[in-house]
Design a protein around this motif. Structure first.
Motif, mmCIF file in Angstrom:
data_model
loop_
_atom_site.group_PDB
_atom_site.id
_atom_site.type_symbol
_atom_site.label_atom_id
_atom_site.label_comp_id
_atom_site.label_asym_id
_atom_site.label_seq_id
_atom_site.Cartn_x
_atom_site.Cartn_y
_atom_site.Cartn_z
ATOM 1 N N LEU A 51 -10.898 -1.142 3.146
ATOM 2 C CA LEU A 51 -9.487 -1.230 2.937
ATOM 3 C C LEU A 51 -8.612 -0.963 4.537
ATOM 4 N N GLU A 52 -7.755 -1.643 4.770
ATOM 5 C CA GLU A 52 -7.119 -1.441 5.841
ATOM 6 C C GLU A 52 -6.045 -0.398 5.937
ATOM 7 N N TRP A 53 -6.390 0.934 6.207
ATOM 8 C CA TRP A 53 -5.614 1.934 5.987
ATOM 9 C C TRP A 53 -4.080 2.096 6.503
ATOM 10 N N ASN A 54 -4.156 1.389 7.725
ATOM 11 C CA ASN A 54 -2.710 1.532 8.651
ATOM 12 C C ASN A 54 -2.397 0.007 8.632
ATOM 13 N N TRP A 55 -2.586 -0.650 7.333
ATOM 14 C CA TRP A 55 -1.736 -1.909 7.078
ATOM 15 C C TRP A 55 -0.398 -1.546 7.348
ATOM 16 N N SER A 56 0.184 -2.809 7.888
ATOM 17 C CA SER A 56 1.622 -2.719 8.155
ATOM 18 C C SER A 56 2.667 -2.920 6.623
ATOM 19 N N GLY A 57 1.990 -3.016 5.620
ATOM 20 C CA GLY A 57 2.746 -3.084 4.437
ATOM 21 C C GLY A 57 2.591 -1.616 3.601
ATOM 22 N N SER A 58 2.378 -0.881 4.425
ATOM 23 C CA SER A 58 2.330 0.544 3.512
ATOM 24 C C SER A 58 3.557 1.486 4.174
ATOM 25 N N MET A 59 3.659 2.154 2.795
ATOM 26 C CA MET A 59 5.000 3.289 2.843
ATOM 27 C C MET A 59 4.310 4.404 2.182
ATOM 28 N N HIS A 60 5.016 5.616 2.358
ATOM 29 C CA HIS A 60 4.893 7.122 1.790
ATOM 30 C C HIS A 60 6.013 7.226 0.792
ATOM 31 N N LEU A 75 0.820 -1.369 -0.107
ATOM 32 C CA LEU A 75 -0.013 0.198 0.131
ATOM 33 C C LEU A 75 0.960 1.366 0.032
ATOM 34 N N PHE A 76 0.688 2.060 -1.103
ATOM 35 C CA PHE A 76 1.432 3.386 -1.199
ATOM 36 C C PHE A 76 0.794 4.556 -1.020
#
Length: 160
Positions: A124-133, A36-37
């Protein structure tokens, strides 16, 4: 990368993707995105009319090619990207909501992933552990340092 949910990937169901008016909808190809970006590039700022865009990356299997029914409900906008690539941007033909895009390599080969717009994914799980900016060089808001972030793309993602 695993998310925070208690369901396993085999128990989890795909999520519903819907445009603003409900004319175009489809299930996500898998229950969870690959990554998730939160993209702060100027193109995402323009496309979302906001500070950043949210893109959930999924395999394109099961979505592309579009079913005839879904293809009849969507339009495609093509645009050039950096390094000679292009992007197919799919949006609802009624309300204009951008729903997903796919990158086409400089040699004309489509990627086997799609970027589904986070705001269209129900649950959608917005704070998903696979996310990055990403593309923080263009950020117009501050992101706390504890969030994974990159000036442009992560080093492992820089390809063609």
């Amino acid at each position: 990368m695993a998310g925070h949910g208690t369901e396993t990937d085999t128990e989890a169901k795909p999520l519903a993707v819907r445009c603003q008016c409900g004319n175009a909808s489809f299930p996500t190809p898998t229950a969870k995105p690959k990554i998730l970006f939160y993209c702060h590039c100027t193109e995402c700022q323009k496309q979302t009319s906001s500070a950043f865009g949210t893109s959930a990356i999924y395999t394109s299997d099961g979505l592309l090619p579009l079913s005839p029914d879904l293809a009849g409900r969507m339009k495609v906008f093509h645009r050039q990207t950096e390094k000679g690539r292009s992007m197919e941007c799919y949006f609802c033909s009624e309300c204009g909501s951008r729903m997903f895009h796919r990158i086409i390599s400089a040699d004309g080969k489509p990627r086997n992933t799609v970027s589904i717009k986070g705001g269209c994914i129900e649950g959608l799980e917005w704070n998903w552990s696979g996310s990055m900016h990403i593309f923080m060089r263009s950020a117009v808001i501050d992101i706390p340092a504890e969030f994974e972030q990159y000036e442009t793309l992560p080093p492992w993602m820089k390809m063609d």
